[in-house]
Design an enzyme around this catalytic site. Structure first.
Site, PDB file in Angstrom:
ATOM      1  N   LYS A  65       0.816  -1.206   0.000  1.00  0.00           N
ATOM      2  CA  LYS A  65       0.000   0.000   0.000  1.00  0.00           C
ATOM      3  C   LYS A  65       0.857   1.266   0.000  1.00  0.00           C
ATOM      4  O   LYS A  65       0.333   2.378   0.095  1.00  0.00           O
ATOM      5  CB  LYS A  65      -0.935   0.000   1.214  1.00  0.00           C
ATOM      6  CG  LYS A  65      -1.992  -1.098   1.176  1.00  0.00           C
ATOM      7  CD  LYS A  65      -2.963  -0.957   2.325  1.00  0.00           C
ATOM      8  CE  LYS A  65      -4.033  -2.049   2.278  1.00  0.00           C
ATOM      9  NZ  LYS A  65      -4.907  -1.888   1.101  1.00  0.00           N
ATOM     10  N   LYS A 112      16.244  -6.031   2.971  1.00  0.00           N
ATOM     11  CA  LYS A 112      16.728  -4.983   3.868  1.00  0.00           C
ATOM     12  C   LYS A 112      18.196  -5.158   4.259  1.00  0.00           C
ATOM     13  O   LYS A 112      18.923  -4.170   4.407  1.00  0.00           O
ATOM     14  CB  LYS A 112      15.841  -4.905   5.113  1.00  0.00           C
ATOM     15  CG  LYS A 112      14.426  -4.439   4.778  1.00  0.00           C
ATOM     16  CD  LYS A 112      13.543  -4.327   6.000  1.00  0.00           C
ATOM     17  CE  LYS A 112      12.141  -3.877   5.592  1.00  0.00           C
ATOM     18  NZ  LYS A 112      11.260  -3.658   6.743  1.00  0.00           N
ATOM     19  N   MET A 151       3.898  -7.354  11.925  1.00  0.00           N
ATOM     20  CA  MET A 151       4.425  -6.290  11.084  1.00  0.00           C
ATOM     21  C   MET A 151       3.928  -6.379   9.643  1.00  0.00           C
ATOM     22  O   MET A 151       4.086  -5.431   8.877  1.00  0.00           O
ATOM     23  CB  MET A 151       5.957  -6.285  11.138  1.00  0.00           C
ATOM     24  CG  MET A 151       6.491  -5.840  12.494  1.00  0.00           C
ATOM     25  SD  MET A 151       8.288  -6.052  12.701  1.00  0.00           S
ATOM     26  CE  MET A 151       8.919  -4.965  11.422  1.00  0.00           C
TER      27      MET A 151
END
EC number: 1.1.1.25
Length: 288
Positions: free
Chosen positions: A16, A68, A232
């Site tokens: 999103k 990440k 998360m």
């Protein structure tokens, strides 16, 4: 002139972030284009995509699972890292080191990494009214997502932390790195265990794995309980939250964290601060 941004991940179709940043841009009066970027799950592909994006004039990029730590390594060898990114060993926000650009370094070699995940999580929990000061917290997962939130949670005043992971050695590796960086909780050692062995009562349990996106379930012990459960991930029914809701816990997915970390990333790129409460209300209204 349109400013271009991306979020890179795998999977990424559910993200999103484009909706959120488009709203931020409208509130700030900026002409932006923010898109999802799928990438094969290997470091070489990630590096190639990021280099092409910034070489083509891109302003900033968000990084999500599973890249990440790859992003951290990329920035460590190039334009540098923020203190939170250094301690986390993970990057979720990419920009360009302007000082290096001014010195003549190429855009691809000026990549700078930050990590806004943890502060986004803490800010969301505080907006929810969840007590962090003095809390006993367990984090499930020891990858980039978990790494990004440990230090901000400690800075928020938690009392004790347990990191659980399917592979114990990975959780131990994370704790050793935190110890090297002198990250401690009231001089107490951060505990580790295998996910299946995590048990007892906690104030808050955080799922920092992406396992719920595939509909799979974590091997949670019957003796594991909490008052608050936070996943998360977001965007669909999450088995982790269903499990603890059935046990009477208050639950939340990571959508509020996403908005919070996105606001910090947006400010890093554009200099415009975002009212997260106002933005959240606008996003919720637009989704009705």
């Amino acid at each position: 002139m349109t400013q271009h941004f991306i979020v890179i991940g795998n999977p990424i179709a559910h993200s999103k972030s484009p909706e959120i940043h488009t709203l931020f841009g409208a509130h700030a009066g900026l002409d932006i284009c923010y898109q999802c970027q799928y990438c094969p799950d290997d470091p070489a592909s990630f590096t190639a995509v990021i280099e092409a994006f910034f070489h083509g004039g891109g302003v900033g990029a968000n990084v999500t699972v599973p890249f990440k730590q790859v992003a951290y390594e990329c920035c460590a060898a190039r334009g540098g890292l923020s203190e939170h990114a250094k301690i986390a060993g993970a990057v979720n926000t990419l920009s360009l080191n302007q000082a290096l650009l001014a010195s003549g370094v190429s855009r691809a070699e000026a990549l700078y990494g930050d990590n806004t995940d943890g502060q986004g999580l803490v800010n969301h929990m505080q907006r929810l009214g969840w007590p962090l000061n003095g809390a006993r917290i367990a984090i499930i997962g020891a990858g980039g997502a978990a790494r990004g939130v440990v230090l901000p949670l400690i800075e928020a005043g938690i009392e004790a932390l347990t990191i659980a992971n399917r592979t114990l050695s990975k959780a131990t590796e994370l704790v050793n790195e935190l110890s090297t960086a002198s990250v401690v909780i009231h001089n107490q050692q951060i505990q580790t265990c295998c996910t299946a062995d995590l048990s007892g009562d906690f104030d808050i349990i955080v799922n920092a794995t992406s396992i719920g996106l595939s509909g799979e379930t974590l091997p949670l012990a019957d003796e594991l309980n909490c008052q608050y459960a936070y996943d998360m991930m977001y965007g669909r029914e999450l088995p982790f939250l269903q499990h603890f809701a059935a046990r009477g816990a208050q639950t939340s997915d990571g959508y509020g964290m996403l908005i919070g970390q996105a606001a910090l990333s947006f400010e890093c790129w554009t200099g415009h601060a975002i009212d997260v409460t106002q933005a959240t209300a606008a996003l919720e209204k637009s989704s009705i």
